[in-house]
Scaffold this motif. Sequence first.
Motif, short mmCIF file in Angstrom:
data_model
loop_
_atom_site.label_atom_id
_atom_site.label_comp_id
_atom_site.label_asym_id
_atom_site.label_seq_id
_atom_site.Cartn_x
_atom_site.Cartn_y
_atom_site.Cartn_z
N ARG A 16 0.84 -1.21 0.00
CA ARG A 16 0.00 0.00 0.00
C ARG A 16 0.87 1.26 0.00
N ARG A 17 1.89 1.28 0.86
CA ARG A 17 2.79 2.44 0.91
C ARG A 17 3.50 2.65 -0.42
N LEU A 41 -7.59 -1.60 -3.67
CA LEU A 41 -7.46 -2.74 -4.58
C LEU A 41 -6.10 -3.41 -4.45
N VAL A 42 -5.04 -2.62 -4.28
CA VAL A 42 -3.71 -3.18 -4.03
C VAL A 42 -3.77 -4.05 -2.77
N SER A 43 -4.37 -3.51 -1.72
CA SER A 43 -4.47 -4.23 -0.46
C SER A 43 -5.20 -5.57 -0.63
N LEU A 59 3.77 -7.34 -7.67
CA LEU A 59 2.77 -6.30 -7.84
C LEU A 59 3.26 -5.37 -8.93
N ARG A 60 2.40 -5.12 -9.93
CA ARG A 60 2.75 -4.21 -11.02
C ARG A 60 1.69 -3.12 -11.10
N LEU A 61 2.13 -1.88 -11.32
CA LEU A 61 1.23 -0.76 -11.53
C LEU A 61 1.58 -0.10 -12.85
N SER A 62 0.57 0.21 -13.62
CA SER A 62 0.74 1.01 -14.83
C SER A 62 -0.03 2.29 -14.60
#
Length: 160
Positions: A16-17, A41-43, A59-62
Amino acid sequence: MQLEIRPDPAEVGRARRWARSRLAGTGIGADEPLAETLVLLVSELVTNAVVHTGCPAVLRLSLPGTAAEGTTVRLEVADASDRAPEPRYADGDATGGRGLALVDGLADRWGWVPEGAGKRIWCELDHCAQRRADAAACGGDAAVCGDGAPAYDGLAYEVV
């Protein structure tokens, strides 16, 4: 951008951080409903990977470079388990089992695909610069993006 997740429940807070820190410079404010929903949603997805698989995950973020009209934020969690995600239907007293229901209710789209020996669960949130007030002024009750897709409406869910 991606973050390696160890199979440890403490990793959920770290994820989350990390996600919050990645929002800087995107034009999506940390206090915007979109950012808060993304972190929720990440959590949920990282918790599912850690609790239900016991395997490391990624974990991947775009994220967009800027929060322009019609941009989409994509979140993915890949793990080494070949078990498909199974939505559960928790009764009112259950303390768990609502994660995928939250993902389904909050994300504009979500799904999963097999990946190598494991799987990748993904979800997307659409961001639109147009505000609900603009739509209301035109007689509508929901904003739409320039491509006709519904705008993110900032639904709020309380985690208890």
